[in-house]
Write an enzyme that holds these catalytic residues in place. Structure first.
Site, mmCIF file in Angstrom:
data_model
loop_
_atom_site.group_PDB
_atom_site.id
_atom_site.type_symbol
_atom_site.label_atom_id
_atom_site.label_comp_id
_atom_site.label_asym_id
_atom_site.label_seq_id
_atom_site.Cartn_x
_atom_site.Cartn_y
_atom_site.Cartn_z
ATOM 1 N N ILE A 21 -2.956 -0.394 -5.750
ATOM 2 C CA ILE A 21 -2.920 -0.185 -7.190
ATOM 3 C C ILE A 21 -2.665 -1.487 -7.937
ATOM 4 O O ILE A 21 -3.312 -1.773 -8.953
ATOM 5 C CB ILE A 21 -1.846 0.868 -7.541
ATOM 6 N N ASP A 55 10.154 -12.535 -4.155
ATOM 7 C CA ASP A 55 10.853 -11.367 -3.640
ATOM 8 C C ASP A 55 11.694 -10.832 -4.793
ATOM 9 O O ASP A 55 12.680 -11.461 -5.196
ATOM 10 C CB ASP A 55 11.734 -11.764 -2.454
ATOM 11 N N GLY A 84 6.724 -2.075 -4.960
ATOM 12 C CA GLY A 84 7.633 -1.042 -4.464
ATOM 13 C C GLY A 84 7.484 -0.851 -2.970
ATOM 14 O O GLY A 84 6.489 -1.270 -2.370
ATOM 15 N N TYR A 147 13.075 7.229 -2.505
ATOM 16 C CA TYR A 147 11.891 6.832 -3.265
ATOM 17 C C TYR A 147 11.802 7.617 -4.575
ATOM 18 O O TYR A 147 11.562 7.037 -5.648
ATOM 19 C CB TYR A 147 10.645 7.058 -2.414
ATOM 20 N N LYS A 151 11.924 6.099 -8.437
ATOM 21 C CA LYS A 151 10.798 6.263 -9.355
ATOM 22 C C LYS A 151 11.191 7.078 -10.582
ATOM 23 O O LYS A 151 10.696 6.850 -11.684
ATOM 24 C CB LYS A 151 9.616 6.907 -8.627
#
Length: 241
Positions: A21, A55, A84, A147, A151
């Site tokens: 993406i 990083d 991510g 995760y 998000k």
């Protein structure tokens, strides 16, 4: 005669822009004529982009990356926080490192990026910030407590930034992709791919170009009055959330 500043494109920074993406987003901004920099950990930026090694879990590395971008392209006018990681496992098996590594990269890393970008956007009295979240952050997902939390946190972050800096001409929005055709999904078994696809009302995976088109629109003049929004690009998977 046109102002050179108006015709030379904006300074755009896309994190994690070497694949999937992030790469599609970077390429879309290049196609618009913007000056695009991408952060990577191992190189491989798209053609026409400044490849900045960074990083985002290291505050000093983030500062150095912004300094490099500013020297080459000027202050960042459009920030796309895309980088991510995942460390999937059930909650009872999730280690402290599984939790902290994902939160530090996906959520705290985005905080570092936004904080640094806003400092210059405030002076210019304009700026666009787009956080790349996930339908998982809205729906939840078994085996992805870390995760999903990271998000979901981006939504609160974006909306708080929108309230703090809207008066300075800065917008902050969230794009929440669903199942998208990437190297990660290509590695899934055909059975699992079919199972996931069956959950999507449109009956297919999305493309990285469709995510990129949403991001570039949010950074366009046409979206100047949109801030604090969560835009799902998920084929209807998360509707109502």
């Amino acid at each position: 005669m046109s102002d050179p500043e108006e015709t030379s494109g904006r300074s755009v920074l896309v994190t994690g822009g070497n694949r999937g993406i992030g790469r599609a987003i970077a390429e879309a901004f290049v196609a618009l004529g913007d000056r695009v920099a991408v952060t990577t950990r191992s190189g491989g930026a798209p053609d026409g982009c400044l490849d900045v090694r960074c990083d985002i879990t290291d505050p000093e590395a983030v500062e150095a990356a912004f300094a490099e971008v500013e020297a080459a392209h000027g202050p960042v006018e459009v920030l796309v926080a895309n980088a991510g990681i995942t460390a999937d496992t059930l909650l009872v098996r999730m280690s402290e490192d599984d939790w902290s590594s994902v939160i530090d990269t996906n959520l705290t890393g985005s905080y570092r990026l936004a904080k640094r970008a806003v400092s210059k956007m405030m002076r210019a009295r304009r700026g666009r910030i787009v956080f790349i979240s996930s339908v998982v952050g809205l729906l939840g997902s078994g085996g992805q407590v870390n995760y999903a939390a990271s998000k979901a946190g981006l939504v609160g972050m974006a909306r708080s930034i929108a309230r703090e800096y809207g008066g300075r001409g800065i917008t902050a929005n969230v794009v929440a992709p669903g199942f998208v055709e990437t190297d990660m999904t290509d590695a899934l078994s055909e059975e699992l791919k079919a199972q996931y696809k069956a959950q999507v009302p449109l009956g297919r995976y999305g493309s990285t170009d469709e995510i990129a088109a949403t991001v570039t629109w949010l950074a366009s003049d046409g979206a100047a009055y949109i801030t604090g929004a969560v835009i799902p690009v998920d084929g209807g998977l998360g509707m109502g959330h």
